[in-house]
Structures are given as structure tokens and as C-alpha cells.
Design a protein around this motif. Structure first.
Motif, mmCIF file in Angstrom:
data_model
loop_
_atom_site.group_PDB
_atom_site.id
_atom_site.type_symbol
_atom_site.label_atom_id
_atom_site.label_comp_id
_atom_site.label_asym_id
_atom_site.label_seq_id
_atom_site.Cartn_x
_atom_site.Cartn_y
_atom_site.Cartn_z
ATOM 1 N N TYR A 140 43.341 43.144 33.411
ATOM 2 C CA TYR A 140 44.435 42.691 34.511
ATOM 3 C C TYR A 140 44.858 41.371 33.799
ATOM 4 O O TYR A 140 45.923 41.037 34.047
ATOM 5 N N ALA B 80 35.408 45.644 40.729
ATOM 6 C CA ALA B 80 35.867 45.793 39.573
ATOM 7 C C ALA B 80 34.957 45.009 38.259
ATOM 8 O O ALA B 80 34.504 44.015 38.682
ATOM 9 N N HIS C 3 41.647 40.929 42.770
ATOM 10 C CA HIS C 3 41.121 42.124 41.789
ATOM 11 C C HIS C 3 39.637 42.535 42.170
ATOM 12 O O HIS C 3 38.803 42.041 41.518
ATOM 13 N N ASP C 4 39.630 43.428 43.112
ATOM 14 C CA ASP C 4 38.202 43.536 43.799
ATOM 15 C C ASP C 4 38.036 44.874 44.304
ATOM 16 O O ASP C 4 37.224 45.107 45.169
ATOM 17 N N ILE D 62 43.193 34.935 39.644
ATOM 18 C CA ILE D 62 42.689 36.118 39.797
ATOM 19 C C ILE D 62 41.554 35.856 40.508
ATOM 20 O O ILE D 62 40.417 35.371 40.192
ATOM 21 N N ASP E 229 37.427 45.548 33.550
ATOM 22 C CA ASP E 229 38.735 45.808 34.442
ATOM 23 C C ASP E 229 39.347 44.671 34.383
ATOM 24 O O ASP E 229 40.587 44.658 34.414
ATOM 25 N N CYS E 230 38.611 43.149 34.602
ATOM 26 C CA CYS E 230 39.319 42.180 34.939
ATOM 27 C C CYS E 230 40.107 41.742 33.602
ATOM 28 O O CYS E 230 41.189 41.338 33.683
ATOM 29 N N GLN F 264 38.344 37.846 41.657
ATOM 30 C CA GLN F 264 37.674 38.877 41.203
ATOM 31 C C GLN F 264 36.520 39.089 41.812
ATOM 32 O O GLN F 264 35.870 38.551 42.563
#
Length: 272
Positions: free
Chosen positions: A232, A224, A251-252, A192, A228-229, A194
Motif C-alpha cells: 500500500y 493486514a 489499511h486494516d 496509513i 500488505d502494508c 495499519q
């Protein structure tokens, strides 16, 4: 709100240092979603952090392990399977460190011994996590490995120094071992990428505050958060993503595919 996404699943979560850590947030969310797991970190990080507090909150055992040591990782998996009552279903690799960044060395003046340490801790340890797991048969079919990365693996961010090389290596390992593990055990492997996140490690990078603001203005959804991370990560541990593997997942808030934002243009025009 819990959805029971990890009900009955077992795992290992590495890298939780304090309540700002993404791994810390993942542990709390995994517990909420029904998982049982062990927590691990290097002995020195355990002395610096508050992992025992997290262990109490999650009813989890802490097992010290140097992620660069095959022997320590063998012990980690063996003890985890003993504590959890069987093989594990998910592993979080949230480990990264650069002596060159910590000590202010520029990219054109690296200490190469420290550079190798950066690669070993931040990237090769992910390979070791998976190679040891495969050899001791510690992961159930359809299990999931997730590692945390950053967009500097693909693009030049001068302040990120040799950590950019480490993240590029990390993502390559995810693809190569992801193929191997999928063929062998249907285990999936993803990274991921981030947003800049104000963790203890992240804020130690020079110029972090300025770049955090820049990324927030560039991203149509904003940066994020660590929470939030964690959400995910949980989806990647769950059965909802069984066919997702060998991917680097951004995831940004849209940062990675935005050329320039209206907010940033307005800021530039204002200061012109």
C-alpha cells in the motif's frame, strides 16, 4: 511480481529496525519496484537493529539521523541528494516511541517529560521531516510523504496510552502540512492507519497478542500484514495516487468500519 511503479524514483526510508519492521518490508518492495533510496534511523536504533543487512540487500546507503534533530535532518537530506544524484520523490516516516509505554506508566500517571518525548519522536518529527525538506528544497514536485499511524488516534484504546495522543497529532500534521506542501510544490502527504502488526515495537505494547486476535476476528478480511502494508505504501509513493493527499487511509481489513463481526459474536456466545 514487479510492476515498475517506482522506476527512476529516489527516496528516503526511515525506521527499519529488523525484518519484522514495516519499513524493512517497504524498502524491499521499493527496491523491487525500481527505486533507489537511502535508509535512516536513530544511532541507538541502528546499534540495536540489523539495518546494515537491509542496506546490502537494497544497495542503499545508511545515514544516521535523530528524527527530532533539525540539524541531523538537514544532513540527512543533503547527503541523500548527494548519494542519489538529485532531489527525492518519496519519504517514509515509520517512527514511534513512548517511554511511558515502555516503562509501564498508566495514562493517569504519566511522566510528562516522557510524554513530551513521545510527542517529539512519534509526531513532531514528521513536521520536522517536512519543514526541513521544504527549506532545503529536497523534494521533487509530485513527491510523496507517508507516515504510519493507528486507529487509536480516533478511538479509545486504553493500552495504547500516550501514543494515541501522538498518533492524533501525527495525523493533524499530515493534514496541515499536506495543504501547505500541495500548494507550494504539489507534494502529497498521507498517513496509513495499519492493522495491529507484530513488529518489534508493536509486540512491546501490553496485551498485544489478545488485541491482535480480537482485531483479526473483527476484520472481515483479517488483519493486514506488514507485507500488505508495504504494498500500500508503494502505491502512495507511485504516480498512480497523484491526487491523494491530506488523508488518513485505513489499511486494516475492514476493522475501522465494522461494528461487530459474526466471528466475534460466536466467540462471545460460546464463552457466555
Amino acid at each position: 511480481m514487479s510492476y515498475g511503479l517506482l522506476k527512476g524514483k529516489k527516496g528516503i526510508i526511515s525506521g527499519a529496525l529488523d525484518e519484522n519492521s514495516i519499513a524493512w518490508k517497504v524498502a524491499l518492495k521499493a527496491k523491487e519496484e525500481g527505486a533507489t533510496f537511502t535508509l535512516t534511523n536513530a544511532p541507538i536504533a541502528m546499534r540495536m537493529g540489523a539495518i546494515n543487512q537491509l542496506a546490502e540487500q537494497c544497495d542503499a546507503k545508511v545515514i544516521a539521523a535523530d528524527a527530532t534533530s533539525v540539524e541531523d535532518l538537514e544532513k540527512l537530506y543533503t547527503e541523500s541528494m548527494d548519494v542519489l544524484g538529485g532531489k527525492v520523490d518519496f519519504v517514509l516516516h515509520s517512527i514511534g516511541m513512548s517511554p511511558n509505554v515502555r516503562k509501564g506508566k498508566q495514562y493517569g500517571d504519566l511522566n510528562y517529560e516522557w510524554y513530551m518525548k513521545s510527542l517529539d519522536v512519534s509526531a513532531l518529527s514528521f513536521h520536522k521531516f517536512m519543514q526541513v525538506a521544504e527549506k532545503v528544497d529536497a523534494i521533487n514536485e509530485w513527491g510523496s510523504f507517508v507516515a504510519l499511524s493507528y486507529i487509536a488516534a480516533q478511538r479509545a484504546f486504553p493500552f495504547y496510552n500516550d501514543m494515541a495522543d501522538a498518533k492524533a497529532t501525527l495525523e493533524s500534521i499530515a493534514r496541515s502540512y499536506g495543504y501547505r506542501y500541495a500548494k507550494a510544490k504539489k507534494v502529497r502527504v498521507n498517513t496509513i492507519s495499519q492493522s495491529p502488526t507484530p513488529t518489534t515495537a508493536g509486540t512491546g505494547i501490553g496485551g498485544f497478542d489478545s488485541f491482535f486476535e480480537f482485531a483479526d476476528k473483527m476484520s472481515p478480511l483479517g488483519n493486514a500484514s506488514a507485507d500488505d502494508c508495504a504494498n500500500y505504501v508503494i502505491t502512495l509513493f507511485s504516480d498512480l495516487t497523484r491526487m491523494v493527499t491530506m488523508q488518513n487511509l485505513f489499511h486494516d481489513g475492514g476493522y475501522s468500519t465494522t461494528g461487530i463481526s459474526e466471528d466475534l459474536m460466536a466467540m462471545i456466545q460460546k464463552n457466555a
